[in-house]
Scaffold this motif. Structure first.
Motif, PDB file in Angstrom:
ATOM      1  N   VAL B 314     -19.896  92.552  30.242  1.00 44.05           N
ATOM      2  CA  VAL B 314     -19.838  93.097  31.594  1.00 44.05           C
ATOM      3  C   VAL B 314     -21.093  93.932  31.770  1.00 44.05           C
ATOM      4  O   VAL B 314     -21.287  94.915  31.063  1.00 44.05           O
ATOM      5  N   VAL B 315     -21.998  93.471  32.650  1.00 48.05           N
ATOM      6  CA  VAL B 315     -23.239  94.220  32.813  1.00 48.05           C
ATOM      7  C   VAL B 315     -23.026  95.386  33.761  1.00 48.05           C
ATOM      8  O   VAL B 315     -22.374  95.246  34.798  1.00 48.05           O
ATOM      9  N   PRO B 316     -23.535  96.559  33.386  1.00 51.10           N
ATOM     10  CA  PRO B 316     -23.374  97.723  34.281  1.00 51.10           C
ATOM     11  C   PRO B 316     -24.217  97.561  35.538  1.00 51.10           C
ATOM     12  O   PRO B 316     -25.249  96.884  35.513  1.00 51.10           O
ATOM     13  N   LYS B 317     -23.777  98.148  36.586  1.00 51.99           N
ATOM     14  CA  LYS B 317     -24.578  98.150  37.809  1.00 51.99           C
ATOM     15  C   LYS B 317     -25.682  99.171  37.649  1.00 51.99           C
ATOM     16  O   LYS B 317     -25.424 100.321  37.301  1.00 51.99           O
ATOM     17  N   LEU B 318     -26.902  98.744  37.843  1.00 52.31           N
ATOM     18  CA  LEU B 318     -28.021  99.630  37.595  1.00 52.31           C
ATOM     19  C   LEU B 318     -28.423 100.335  38.874  1.00 52.31           C
ATOM     20  O   LEU B 318     -28.457  99.727  39.947  1.00 52.31           O
ATOM     21  N   ALA B 319     -28.740 101.628  38.727  1.00 53.86           N
ATOM     22  CA  ALA B 319     -29.272 102.379  39.858  1.00 53.86           C
ATOM     23  C   ALA B 319     -30.691 101.900  40.120  1.00 53.86           C
ATOM     24  O   ALA B 319     -31.421 101.605  39.176  1.00 53.86           O
ATOM     25  N   PRO B 320     -31.137 101.809  41.350  1.00 54.21           N
ATOM     26  CA  PRO B 320     -32.456 101.235  41.679  1.00 54.21           C
ATOM     27  C   PRO B 320     -33.613 101.900  40.955  1.00 54.21           C
ATOM     28  O   PRO B 320     -34.568 101.240  40.596  1.00 54.21           O
ATOM     29  N   THR B 321     -33.551 103.220  40.697  1.00 58.11           N
ATOM     30  CA  THR B 321     -34.712 103.917  40.119  1.00 58.11           C
ATOM     31  C   THR B 321     -34.973 103.496  38.672  1.00 58.11           C
ATOM     32  O   THR B 321     -36.079 103.648  38.174  1.00 58.11           O
ATOM     33  N   THR B 322     -33.963 103.014  37.967  1.00 61.26           N
ATOM     34  CA  THR B 322     -34.156 102.720  36.540  1.00 61.26           C
ATOM     35  C   THR B 322     -34.494 101.257  36.273  1.00 61.26           C
ATOM     36  O   THR B 322     -34.635 100.848  35.136  1.00 61.26           O
ATOM     37  N   THR B 323     -34.639 100.477  37.313  1.00 64.35           N
ATOM     38  CA  THR B 323     -34.902  99.055  37.055  1.00 64.35           C
ATOM     39  C   THR B 323     -36.279  98.822  36.449  1.00 64.35           C
ATOM     40  O   THR B 323     -36.453  97.966  35.611  1.00 64.35           O
ATOM     41  N   VAL B 324     -37.272  99.603  36.912  1.00 62.95           N
ATOM     42  CA  VAL B 324     -38.606  99.401  36.344  1.00 62.95           C
ATOM     43  C   VAL B 324     -39.094 100.709  35.747  1.00 62.95           C
ATOM     44  O   VAL B 324     -39.370 101.653  36.467  1.00 62.95           O
ATOM     45  N   ALA B 325     -39.136 100.805  34.464  1.00 65.53           N
ATOM     46  CA  ALA B 325     -39.697 101.972  33.787  1.00 65.53           C
ATOM     47  C   ALA B 325     -41.135 101.654  33.428  1.00 65.53           C
ATOM     48  O   ALA B 325     -41.411 100.583  32.894  1.00 65.53           O
ATOM     49  N   PRO B 326     -42.087 102.568  33.749  1.00 67.05           N
ATOM     50  CA  PRO B 326     -43.509 102.285  33.524  1.00 67.05           C
ATOM     51  C   PRO B 326     -43.815 101.924  32.069  1.00 67.05           C
ATOM     52  O   PRO B 326     -44.684 101.106  31.804  1.00 67.05           O
ATOM     53  N   SER B 327     -43.106 102.564  31.143  1.00 63.50           N
ATOM     54  CA  SER B 327     -43.455 102.348  29.732  1.00 63.50           C
ATOM     55  C   SER B 327     -43.060 100.967  29.235  1.00 63.50           C
ATOM     56  O   SER B 327     -43.496 100.536  28.180  1.00 63.50           O
ATOM     57  N   THR B 328     -42.191 100.265  29.976  1.00 60.82           N
ATOM     58  CA  THR B 328     -41.734  98.982  29.452  1.00 60.82           C
ATOM     59  C   THR B 328     -42.407  97.795  30.134  1.00 60.82           C
ATOM     60  O   THR B 328     -42.039  96.663  29.891  1.00 60.82           O
ATOM     61  N   THR B 329     -43.423  98.091  30.989  1.00 66.51           N
ATOM     62  CA  THR B 329     -44.098  96.962  31.626  1.00 66.51           C
ATOM     63  C   THR B 329     -44.860  96.158  30.583  1.00 66.51           C
ATOM     64  O   THR B 329     -45.436  96.703  29.651  1.00 66.51           O
ATOM     65  N   THR B 330     -44.869  94.871  30.784  1.00 64.19           N
ATOM     66  CA  THR B 330     -45.528  93.985  29.815  1.00 64.19           C
ATOM     67  C   THR B 330     -47.038  94.102  29.956  1.00 64.19           C
ATOM     68  O   THR B 330     -47.573  94.091  31.046  1.00 64.19           O
ATOM     69  N   THR B 331     -47.684  94.239  28.825  1.00 61.84           N
ATOM     70  CA  THR B 331     -49.143  94.274  28.845  1.00 61.84           C
ATOM     71  C   THR B 331     -49.677  92.923  28.371  1.00 61.84           C
ATOM     72  O   THR B 331     -48.937  92.113  27.832  1.00 61.84           O
ATOM     73  N   ALA B 332     -50.964  92.783  28.588  1.00 59.33           N
ATOM     74  CA  ALA B 332     -51.575  91.484  28.263  1.00 59.33           C
ATOM     75  C   ALA B 332     -51.495  91.176  26.770  1.00 59.33           C
ATOM     76  O   ALA B 332     -51.449  90.029  26.369  1.00 59.33           O
ATOM     77  N   THR B 333     -51.480  92.262  25.968  1.00 60.27           N
ATOM     78  CA  THR B 333     -51.526  92.007  24.520  1.00 60.27           C
ATOM     79  C   THR B 333     -50.221  91.444  23.991  1.00 60.27           C
ATOM     80  O   THR B 333     -50.173  90.954  22.885  1.00 60.27           O
TER      81      THR B 333
END
Lengths: 111, 338
Positions: B314-333
């Motif tokens: 059962v996936v929790p409903k996510l609050a909009p602010t936590t969907t994209v955290a800057p530290s977890t963005t994919t980098t080119a490497t």
């Protein structure tokens, strides 16, 4: 008695005796020694002896081209080699005589 | 004497020379080179004479070398070393004379080329496992992100390895080659172990290769092995496949999916890249579990496999602010390989 042990001491003399009158190449010299009765003579010993006598100046060597096989390295006695040969012959005769006397005397004692 | 003889006799002479050469090791390098050069000519000369092969005519290479050194009056450098070598070679001779030794001597020359090819493969496989920290792409080593590069590397290294095997190396080179062969043979054993247990080989930070054992398995908070990973989008859709990396960009692949929670053996099928090499950090892995006849009341037919289904979550409903955290963005490497 192991004849190879005996051969060791006299191989220089035997090789010089073989090339004294007629030059020869390695394999030919081995063959001549065997024909003369030294059946146990090994190629390595003869080849080593040839090398050593050559380095000592007792032998000269030259290469003869062969049409059917590899070139052959011939060995012949130098004047120094002949001199050496004469000296060793004298030594050998003395040695052989002494051995003969020793053997015969012993032989008579035990007979 | 036929005119074609020098070809074969030349080979015979070279072979015999090669066998004699190691036993001339006790003389100085300069003297040895000269001796060998002269001896090569001499042996060719003898080989050209009609008769049986040189090995038959001249006796054992060891005896030949000993006789030659003794009669040539060659000064040996370091008598103790010569004595040590002689002792070693007498032990070797005794081993060779034993039944196993004779069999090995007979098979040795036949199997040597096979080893030359095998070690070329092992060199590339070793490089691949050093590069990745694991060994992706068995049986084709995966090098620089592609199994094609790995394959080309193997093809290039094979002739080098064969040439090295055919060459007569100087003493130090020979010792180094023996050392390298031993390392590769150990690596081959590790590799075999890995293939058998379907585990991943890890390279420790100090460079040593170890097999994934207790420490390397990804576990849950109860200490049980995590056998598979499932990623879901916020709307509850199973993402298949996803490629997982850690904070350093290292692929996450240290799962030990050998047994399920009931102790039944799991069979894993990995996703493949375009070259057909397995991608170990692609999830979820396709897993099947072998049904054992004694595991249930109903006897299962031998060899029956059942796919392991994704878990019910059962996936929790996510609050909009936590969907994209800057530290977890994919980098080119951290781009996936391929």
């Amino acid at each position: 008695m192991d004849t190879t042990q005996l051969l060791k001491g006299v191989l220089d003399l035997a090789v010089l005796a073989v090339v004294r009158d007629e030059d020869g190449y390695g394999y030919d010299i081995v063959r001549r020694l065997r024909v003369a009765g030294l059946d146990d003579v090994g190629d390595a010993s003869v080849y080593g002896t040839l090398r050593r006598l050559y380095q000592a100046g007792a032998l000269k060597s030259y290469v003869v081209a062969s049409e059917e096989g590899p070139h052959r390295k011939y060995y012949g006695a130098t004047p120094m080699g002949r001199e050496l040969f004469e000296t060793w012959v004298k030594k050998w005769r003395g040695f052989a005589e002494a051995m003969d006397v020793l053997i015969d005397a012993r032989g008579m004692e035990t007979a | 004497m036929s005119t074609t003889m020098p070809d074969t006799t030349g080979l015979d002479a070279d072979r015999y020379l090669k066998e004699v050469a190691p036993y001339l090791g006790a003389v100085s390098a300069e003297e040895r080179a000269e001796l060998l050069e002269d001896l090569a000519e001499h042996l060719r000369e003898i080989a050209a004479e009609p008769g049986p092969p040189l090995a038959e005519r001249l006796g054992s290479p060891e005896a030949y070398a000993a006789e030659l050194l003794a009669s040539a009056g060659v000064t040996a450098t370091g008598a103790p070393r010569q004595a040590r070598l002689a002792r070693v070679s007498s032990v070797i001779a005794r081993v060779r004379a034993s039944r196993i030794g004779r069999e090995a001597t007979r098979l040795g020359p036949v199997l040597r080329p096979a080893w030359w090819v095998a070690r070329a493969y092992l060199v590339v496989a070793l490089l691949a496992s050093i590069e990745y920290g694991s060994y992706p792409g068995f049986p084709v080593p995966h090098l620089a992100g592609s199994s094609l590069v790995g394959l080309i590397a193997v093809v290039l290294v094979v002739p080098l390895s064969v040439r090295l095997g055919q060459r007569h190396l100087p003493r130090t080179g020979r010792l180094m080659a023996i050392g390298a062969n031993i390392v590769l043979a150990i690596f081959a054993l590790v590799l075999l172990g890995k293939v058998r247990s379907r585990q991943v080989i890890y390279v420790q930070p100090d460079g040593g290769v170890s097999q994934n054992a207790t420490g390397g398995c990804l576990t849950n908070s109860s200490g049980e092995n995590i056998t598979n990973l499932y990623a879901y989008s916020p709307d509850g859709t199973l993402l298949d496949p996803v490629l997982l990396y850690d904070q350093d960009g290292q692929p996450i692949n240290n799962l030990c999916p050998d047994f399920d929670d009931q102790g039944r053996p799991l069979t894993n099928q990995y996703s493949q890249d375009v070259n057909g090499a397995p991608v170990y950090n692609a999830f979820p892995r396709r897993q099947t579990v072998a049904l054992q006849a004694d595991s249930g009341s109903q006897p299962a037919p031998p060899g029956a496999n059942v796919s392991v289904p994704p878990p019910a979550v059962v996936v929790p409903k996510l609050a909009p602010t936590t969907t994209v955290a800057p530290s977890t963005t994919t980098t080119a490497t951290t781009a996936p390989p391929g």
